[in-house]
Design a protein around this motif. Structure first.
Motif, PDB file in Angstrom:
ATOM      1  N   ARG A  60      -3.543   2.239   3.855  1.00 10.14           N
ATOM      2  CA  ARG A  60      -4.728   2.997   3.442  1.00 10.14           C
ATOM      3  C   ARG A  60      -4.572   3.522   2.012  1.00 10.14           C
ATOM      4  N   ASN A  61      -3.402   4.064   1.689  1.00  8.25           N
ATOM      5  CA  ASN A  61      -3.156   4.584   0.347  1.00  8.25           C
ATOM      6  C   ASN A  61      -3.133   3.466  -0.689  1.00  8.25           C
ATOM      7  N   ASN A  64      -6.677   2.327  -1.384  1.00  8.47           N
ATOM      8  CA  ASN A  64      -7.362   3.302  -2.231  1.00  8.47           C
ATOM      9  C   ASN A  64      -6.931   3.164  -3.692  1.00  8.47           C
ATOM     10  N   GLN A  67      -8.515   0.122  -5.141  1.00 12.41           N
ATOM     11  CA  GLN A  67      -9.933   0.401  -5.398  1.00 12.41           C
ATOM     12  C   GLN A  67     -10.117   1.261  -6.651  1.00 12.41           C
ATOM     13  N   CYS A  68      -9.185   2.171  -6.912  1.00 14.52           N
ATOM     14  CA  CYS A  68      -9.246   3.048  -8.094  1.00 14.52           C
ATOM     15  C   CYS A  68      -8.677   2.376  -9.340  1.00 14.52           C
TER      16      CYS A  68
END
Length: 104
Positions: A60-61, A64, A67-68
């Motif tokens: 999950r991290n 993210n 995505q960033c």
């Protein structure tokens, strides 16, 4: 005096607030790592030493941070099992520079 890019500052602040972000970025500072090696580096590194990092939490991290635009995820082919490699993007390297400055 140099003008401060507050948009970039806000973007960095948004990125580093994640629970495992600093440990992930620190583990990738010296170059790309395969997923399993990255997990091991984080769990045995100085920031989270002794902590058990669940695969779902790390995934999950990592998603993210991809995505960033902090990390790049690459699917590697060949061998018995396909592997996934993570590396810092140019923006991720800028985040590292900002963190190094803040840490001095």
């Amino acid at each position: 005096m140099t003008e401060i890019d507050w948009t970039a500052v806000q973007r960095v602040a948004h990125v580093v607030r994640g629970e495992w972000t600093l440990a992930i970025v620190r583990a990738l500072m010296n170059g790309p790592l395969l997923y399993s090696r990255l997990k091991s580096e984080i769990e045995n590194g100085p920031l989270m030493s002794g902590c058990m990092l669940h695969h779902s939490t790390l995934s999950r991290n990592l998603a993210n941070l991809v995505q960033c635009d902090v990390l790049e995820r690459r699917q590697l082919s060949g061998g018995y099992q396909p592997s996934v490699e993570y590396r810092l993007t140019d923006f991720g390297k800028r985040v590292v520079r900002v963190l190094r400055e803040a840490g001095q």
